[in-house]
Design a protein around this motif. Structure first.
Motif, mmCIF file in Angstrom:
data_model
loop_
_atom_site.group_PDB
_atom_site.id
_atom_site.type_symbol
_atom_site.label_atom_id
_atom_site.label_comp_id
_atom_site.label_asym_id
_atom_site.label_seq_id
_atom_site.Cartn_x
_atom_site.Cartn_y
_atom_site.Cartn_z
ATOM 1 N N VAL A 193 5.340 -11.915 1.738
ATOM 2 C CA VAL A 193 5.242 -10.455 1.762
ATOM 3 C C VAL A 193 5.229 -9.955 3.201
ATOM 4 O O VAL A 193 5.887 -8.963 3.541
ATOM 5 N N ARG A 194 4.479 -10.620 4.061
ATOM 6 C CA ARG A 194 4.449 -10.226 5.480
ATOM 7 C C ARG A 194 5.858 -10.229 6.070
ATOM 8 O O ARG A 194 6.243 -9.329 6.824
ATOM 9 N N ALA A 195 6.625 -11.263 5.752
ATOM 10 C CA ALA A 195 7.980 -11.374 6.291
ATOM 11 C C ALA A 195 8.859 -10.224 5.804
ATOM 12 O O ALA A 195 9.592 -9.614 6.593
ATOM 13 N N ALA A 196 8.794 -9.919 4.517
ATOM 14 C CA ALA A 196 9.635 -8.865 3.955
ATOM 15 C C ALA A 196 9.231 -7.485 4.466
ATOM 16 O O ALA A 196 10.089 -6.651 4.770
ATOM 17 N N VAL A 197 7.925 -7.245 4.564
ATOM 18 C CA VAL A 197 7.446 -5.961 5.086
ATOM 19 C C VAL A 197 7.859 -5.797 6.542
ATOM 20 O O VAL A 197 8.313 -4.737 6.966
ATOM 21 N N ALA A 198 7.716 -6.871 7.319
ATOM 22 C CA ALA A 198 8.105 -6.813 8.739
ATOM 23 C C ALA A 198 9.596 -6.568 8.904
ATOM 24 O O ALA A 198 10.032 -5.998 9.912
ATOM 25 N N ILE A 204 8.042 -6.139 -3.891
ATOM 26 C CA ILE A 204 7.162 -6.361 -5.044
ATOM 27 C C ILE A 204 6.483 -7.705 -4.831
ATOM 28 O O ILE A 204 7.157 -8.710 -4.579
ATOM 29 N N ALA A 205 5.168 -7.729 -4.905
ATOM 30 C CA ALA A 205 4.414 -8.975 -4.787
ATOM 31 C C ALA A 205 4.116 -9.490 -6.187
ATOM 32 O O ALA A 205 3.359 -8.867 -6.941
ATOM 33 N N PHE A 206 4.709 -10.608 -6.529
ATOM 34 C CA PHE A 206 4.569 -11.221 -7.850
ATOM 35 C C PHE A 206 3.360 -12.159 -7.796
ATOM 36 O O PHE A 206 3.449 -13.283 -7.310
ATOM 37 N N ALA A 207 2.220 -11.677 -8.264
ATOM 38 C CA ALA A 207 0.975 -12.434 -8.140
ATOM 39 C C ALA A 207 0.951 -13.609 -9.116
ATOM 40 O O ALA A 207 1.200 -13.449 -10.311
ATOM 41 N N VAL A 220 -1.568 -6.517 3.077
ATOM 42 C CA VAL A 220 -0.272 -6.264 3.713
ATOM 43 C C VAL A 220 0.522 -5.227 2.932
ATOM 44 O O VAL A 220 1.302 -4.462 3.503
ATOM 45 N N LEU A 221 0.292 -5.190 1.628
ATOM 46 C CA LEU A 221 1.072 -4.351 0.733
ATOM 47 C C LEU A 221 0.132 -3.486 -0.095
ATOM 48 O O LEU A 221 -0.952 -3.931 -0.481
ATOM 49 N N ASP A 222 0.541 -2.248 -0.351
ATOM 50 C CA ASP A 222 -0.224 -1.372 -1.229
ATOM 51 C C ASP A 222 -0.441 -2.083 -2.565
ATOM 52 O O ASP A 222 0.495 -2.647 -3.135
ATOM 53 N N HIS A 223 -1.664 -2.045 -3.055
ATOM 54 C CA HIS A 223 -1.994 -2.777 -4.276
ATOM 55 C C HIS A 223 -1.169 -2.341 -5.486
ATOM 56 O O HIS A 223 -1.023 -3.101 -6.446
ATOM 57 N N LYS A 224 -0.611 -1.141 -5.431
ATOM 58 C CA LYS A 224 0.175 -0.686 -6.585
ATOM 59 C C LYS A 224 1.470 -1.477 -6.733
ATOM 60 O O LYS A 224 2.111 -1.438 -7.790
ATOM 61 N N TRP A 225 1.869 -2.179 -5.664
ATOM 62 C CA TRP A 225 3.093 -2.979 -5.731
ATOM 63 C C TRP A 225 2.789 -4.467 -5.909
ATOM 64 O O TRP A 225 3.661 -5.303 -5.707
ATOM 65 N N ILE A 226 1.563 -4.796 -6.283
ATOM 66 C CA ILE A 226 1.216 -6.174 -6.632
ATOM 67 C C ILE A 226 1.245 -6.293 -8.151
ATOM 68 O O ILE A 226 0.494 -5.602 -8.853
ATOM 69 N N LEU A 227 2.114 -7.133 -8.645
ATOM 70 C CA LEU A 227 2.331 -7.271 -10.088
ATOM 71 C C LEU A 227 1.475 -8.394 -10.652
ATOM 72 O O LEU A 227 1.563 -9.535 -10.209
ATOM 73 N N HIS A 228 0.653 -8.070 -11.654
ATOM 74 C CA HIS A 228 -0.218 -9.069 -12.268
ATOM 75 C C HIS A 228 0.270 -9.526 -13.638
ATOM 76 O O HIS A 228 -0.161 -10.564 -14.131
ATOM 77 N N GLU A 229 1.127 -8.736 -14.271
ATOM 78 C CA GLU A 229 1.657 -9.077 -15.593
ATOM 79 C C GLU A 229 3.158 -9.302 -15.448
ATOM 80 O O GLU A 229 3.908 -8.354 -15.237
ATOM 81 N N SER A 230 3.573 -10.544 -15.591
ATOM 82 C CA SER A 230 4.973 -10.880 -15.307
ATOM 83 C C SER A 230 5.950 -10.134 -16.203
ATOM 84 O O SER A 230 7.076 -9.835 -15.789
ATOM 85 N N ASP A 231 5.530 -9.804 -17.425
ATOM 86 C CA ASP A 231 6.450 -9.121 -18.327
ATOM 87 C C ASP A 231 6.675 -7.654 -17.942
ATOM 88 O O ASP A 231 7.501 -6.977 -18.535
ATOM 89 N N LYS A 232 5.944 -7.177 -16.927
ATOM 90 C CA LYS A 232 6.117 -5.807 -16.447
ATOM 91 C C LYS A 232 6.993 -5.751 -15.193
ATOM 92 O O LYS A 232 7.088 -4.712 -14.536
ATOM 93 N N LEU A 233 7.635 -6.862 -14.854
ATOM 94 C CA LEU A 233 8.408 -6.917 -13.616
ATOM 95 C C LEU A 233 9.547 -5.908 -13.599
ATOM 96 O O LEU A 233 9.748 -5.195 -12.602
ATOM 97 N N LEU A 234 10.315 -5.814 -14.673
ATOM 98 C CA LEU A 234 11.424 -4.865 -14.705
ATOM 99 C C LEU A 234 10.913 -3.444 -14.555
ATOM 100 O O LEU A 234 11.505 -2.635 -13.828
ATOM 101 N N ASP A 235 9.797 -3.114 -15.222
ATOM 102 C CA ASP A 235 9.224 -1.779 -15.099
ATOM 103 C C ASP A 235 8.857 -1.472 -13.654
ATOM 104 O O ASP A 235 9.108 -0.363 -13.164
ATOM 105 N N MET A 236 8.243 -2.441 -12.964
ATOM 106 C CA MET A 236 7.877 -2.200 -11.574
ATOM 107 C C MET A 236 9.107 -2.061 -10.686
ATOM 108 O O MET A 236 9.133 -1.228 -9.770
#
Length: 273
Positions: A193-198, A204-207, A220-236
């Motif tokens: 994530v650090r590399a991509a932000v820089a 999208i951070a896939f937790a 490093v990234l706003d928590h709203k862009w950290i994904l905890h449910e993999s099935d919601k990836l397309l939505d994010m």
């Protein structure tokens, strides 16, 4: 608009981090003559996810005090430093684990693989950017039948500095001849994530179980862009695209720019009617 999506490999398309951690645990078991894999090695490796082999092996070696066990084995492994022995041991164990392609298929992340295929079908450019070495990457891509889903593959051999340095993502933008802000990255580790932000990209951070704690602690990234449910990836991903279109291009109704499931074949639509 978002014109390219770049995926990390380990932890994003396949759960190889879990397998690599287990390989370190087995390596330490053999070094110390333990009755079972050492769980401390798994925890030590967790802190290094997203780095290259050297950084990971050095950290595990120091955290577990392995140098005294590794140094006598240096001649056997033709190693110049103790950490290289640990790397060779871990790599051999991991390679044996994934020699069977079915192991990789069983450990893929279906929703990230699905997003990759969907992006390609929708005409979005796709890339892989990973700290892993090319030979390992090609083995994984072949096992998952993803070679034709990627327009660009960048590996450790393509850059001087691995993540968290942004070099590999800047190289992807250069190869695609796109501005960084027109690209979306799916990463799982704080270093990635650090590399991509820089690099100035949308992220999208896939937790995963290996990275969720570090992602939140790194901030490093706003928590709203950290994904905890993999099935919601397309939505994010849709949310990222909508926000990008509004904020960067002033598009009031960005729905036309969204990724969509490809239309069903004519015969399928006829059957459905």
């Amino acid at each position: 608009m978002i014109r390219a999506i770049v995926f990390d490999l380990d932890g994003v398309l396949v759960q190889s981090e879990k397998l690599k951690a287990q390989a370190y645990a087995i390596a330490v078991q053999r070094l110390r003559g333990l009755s079972e894999p050492d769980p401390r090695a798994i925890e030590a490796y967790r802190a290094t996810v997203g780095t290259d082999k050297e950084a990971a092996s050095r950290f595990v070696m120091h955290e577990l005090g392995l140098e005294q066990h590794l140094r006598p084995l240096m001649p056997q492994y033709s190693a110049g430093e103790p950490w290289q022995v640990l790397t060779e041991m871990r790599t051999a164990i991991y390679d044996e684990m994934v020699a069977d392609p079915q192991v990789l298929r069983d450990n893929q992340w279906p929703h990230t693989v699905g997003l990759l295929r969907l992006a390609k079908e929708n005409g979005c450019r796709t890339a892989l950017a990973t700290n892993s070495e090319l030979s390992n990457v090609l083995h994984v891509l072949h096992a998952l039948d993803l070679e034709r889903s990627l327009d660009l593959v960048l590996t450790r051999e393509d850059v001087e500095k691995p993540k968290p340095d942004p070099e590999i993502y800047l190289l992807a933008a250069q190869r695609f001849e796109l501005p960084s802000e027109e690209m979306l990255v799916v990463e799982d580790s704080p270093n990635g994530v650090r590399a991509a932000v820089a690099a100035g990209m949308n992220v999208i951070a896939f937790a995963t179980p290996f990275t969720v704690k570090g992602l939140h602690e790194s901030k490093v990234l706003d928590h709203k862009w950290i994904l905890h449910e993999s099935d919601k990836l397309l939505d994010m991903a849709q949310r990222v695209i909508r926000e990008h279109e509004r904020n960067v291009h002033g598009v009031k109704d960005p729905r036309e720019t969204q990724l969509e499931d490809p239309p069903a074949p004519e015969e399928d639509r006829a059957d459905a009617g």
